[in-house]
Design a protein around this motif. Sequence first.
Motif, short mmCIF file in Angstrom:
data_model
loop_
_atom_site.label_atom_id
_atom_site.label_comp_id
_atom_site.label_asym_id
_atom_site.label_seq_id
_atom_site.Cartn_x
_atom_site.Cartn_y
_atom_site.Cartn_z
N PRO A 1 5.99 1.16 5.17
CA PRO A 1 5.92 2.58 5.54
C PRO A 1 4.53 3.19 5.31
O PRO A 1 4.29 4.34 5.69
N ASP A 2 3.63 2.44 4.68
CA ASP A 2 2.32 3.02 4.31
C ASP A 2 1.25 2.68 5.35
O ASP A 2 1.21 1.57 5.88
N THR A 3 0.41 3.66 5.59
CA THR A 3 -0.67 3.48 6.58
C THR A 3 -1.98 4.02 6.02
O THR A 3 -2.01 5.09 5.40
N VAL A 4 -3.03 3.26 6.22
CA VAL A 4 -4.38 3.76 5.92
C VAL A 4 -5.04 4.04 7.26
O VAL A 4 -5.15 3.16 8.11
N ILE B 1 -8.61 -0.94 0.92
CA ILE B 1 -7.43 -1.11 1.79
C ILE B 1 -6.37 -1.72 0.86
O ILE B 1 -6.49 -2.87 0.45
N PRO B 2 -5.37 -0.93 0.48
CA PRO B 2 -4.49 -1.39 -0.61
C PRO B 2 -3.39 -2.35 -0.17
O PRO B 2 -2.41 -2.50 -0.88
N PHE B 3 -3.55 -2.99 1.00
CA PHE B 3 -2.53 -3.92 1.48
C PHE B 3 -3.12 -5.32 1.60
O PHE B 3 -4.25 -5.48 2.05
N ALA B 4 -2.31 -6.32 1.25
CA ALA B 4 -2.74 -7.71 1.44
C ALA B 4 -2.63 -8.12 2.90
O ALA B 4 -3.41 -8.93 3.39
N SER B 5 -1.65 -7.54 3.60
CA SER B 5 -1.48 -7.85 5.01
C SER B 5 -0.67 -6.74 5.67
O SER B 5 -0.12 -5.87 4.99
N GLY B 6 -0.62 -6.79 6.98
CA GLY B 6 0.14 -5.78 7.71
C GLY B 6 -0.23 -5.82 9.17
O GLY B 6 -0.70 -6.84 9.68
N ASN B 7 -0.02 -4.70 9.82
CA ASN B 7 -0.31 -4.59 11.25
C ASN B 7 -1.41 -3.57 11.49
O ASN B 7 -1.52 -2.61 10.73
N LEU C 1 -13.82 5.29 6.30
CA LEU C 1 -12.66 5.89 5.64
C LEU C 1 -13.05 7.30 5.21
O LEU C 1 -14.04 7.48 4.48
N ILE C 2 -12.29 8.28 5.68
CA ILE C 2 -12.61 9.68 5.35
C ILE C 2 -11.59 10.19 4.35
O ILE C 2 -10.38 10.01 4.52
N PRO D 1 -9.39 -9.26 -1.23
CA PRO D 1 -10.37 -8.40 -1.90
C PRO D 1 -11.24 -9.10 -2.94
O PRO D 1 -12.31 -8.59 -3.28
N GLY D 2 -10.79 -10.26 -3.46
CA GLY D 2 -11.54 -10.84 -4.57
C GLY D 2 -11.56 -9.84 -5.71
O GLY D 2 -10.52 -9.24 -6.03
N ASN D 3 -12.72 -9.60 -6.29
CA ASN D 3 -12.81 -8.61 -7.38
C ASN D 3 -13.28 -7.24 -6.87
O ASN D 3 -13.60 -6.35 -7.65
#
Lengths: 163, 266
Positions: free
Chosen positions: A122-125, A98-104, A144-145, A91-93
């Motif tokens: 357990p979290d999904t956007v 998207i509150p995750f650094a990584s995932g699937n 994103l809605i 994200p930089g600044n």
Amino acid sequence: MKRNLIILFTLFVGFAACKPDGLPGIGDPVNKLDLISGNWQLDKVVQVDLNAVKYNFPYKELDVTAVAPFNQFKLSFALNNGAPATFTTTPGNSPKFIPFASGNWQVDDKKIPQKIDLSSGPDTVKMQLGPSNGLQSGTLIIQLIKGDGVKSLLRYDYYFKKI
Amino acid sequence: MRKIFFLSAMLLAVQFLQAQFDYKAATVFQPKTFTAEDEITFTINVTGTPLEGKTDLYLWIWSNEGAAGYTLINGITNGAWGASLPEAKLTNKGNNLFEYKFLPTSMFGVEPGKLKHFQFLIKTIDGSAKISDQNSPPYLFEPIVFIPVPFRVFPNRIGASDVATVYFHQDLAPTVAEQRMTPKTVTVKLYDETNTQIGDTKTWNLKTEGNKVWSYSFIPDITWTIPAGKTANKFTFRFDGTGKDINGKDVVVTGTTTEKNIDALQ
């Protein structure tokens, strides 16, 4: 008379030379997952008031890219055997929408993806893929809605450029 | 004599307090805000009211009471106070919780533009008991036509992490001083759910949009650090500028303060 016969003969030869041609193939369908995979950098953010759109109010959307350093946001999608696999965000600044650094990541339909889920533990956007006609020219639109749990009220259109 | 007066006053006060019912705390609406075209579901908790423990409860609903320019309309499910219609029956969800679902335009049988707000009571079928002596507060329908205002926020509904843009439409300004001033700054304060200000007051220079419109954009939860356990509940904003007094001397013009709720969008 002779002239008419010549014209008639020419037409006859012309038509006789015609033969039905098959339509050329349209090629293989574009693999959208291939186009989505790779590294992206956020280029533009547009905020859309869904209630204003529904009722055709005069103020429906606003480009908010300059409000925060959104342009610093980077996103990478990786495939595994042609299927959605992992993603990373840098994200930089920028605000971390998207509150995750990584995932699937997963899509609802591999041929015609319209929804994209980004999960970390357990979290999904849950996001949506915007119009895909820009994918081949290197533009990915993710939407994103947001709502109050029942009613969709606000949409963000994130325009990414391929890097 | 004085004791009798004091006792009577106490009794009256107790009776008044007993008759009070906190509709806001006991009622949950989905969606939280609605137009007259949205299907509304509400759940109400009747614990501590004369209806506590009852299994069959009915809705008594009406719209536009006291709204200037609007006609009072009773809900089509009301029937008579002494004999509610079956369509007005709430769904018993157990533990004194009751639910009702309705579409305002169908309930009141008019176009959405003819509905300003609605109120209701919960009652037994024969009207022998009701939830409170007080009617519910009026619940406003969101407009389905755009209403121009001098101090506008885009988008209309925002959460703490959303970009909020405040606009000053000077041609609609409510005072002559604001209509004539040269707008310079906007002053914004953020408040939590207890109406306590969060962090410091921010004053920013305005961006010119043209056509006598000025704006400024910010993201509440980035602009301010919201303390753990607190939520950003609303912000106020005020557009200030400079003008001239009757002697042509420069003066500071303080604008009108406007309040905007912050919702828990997800």
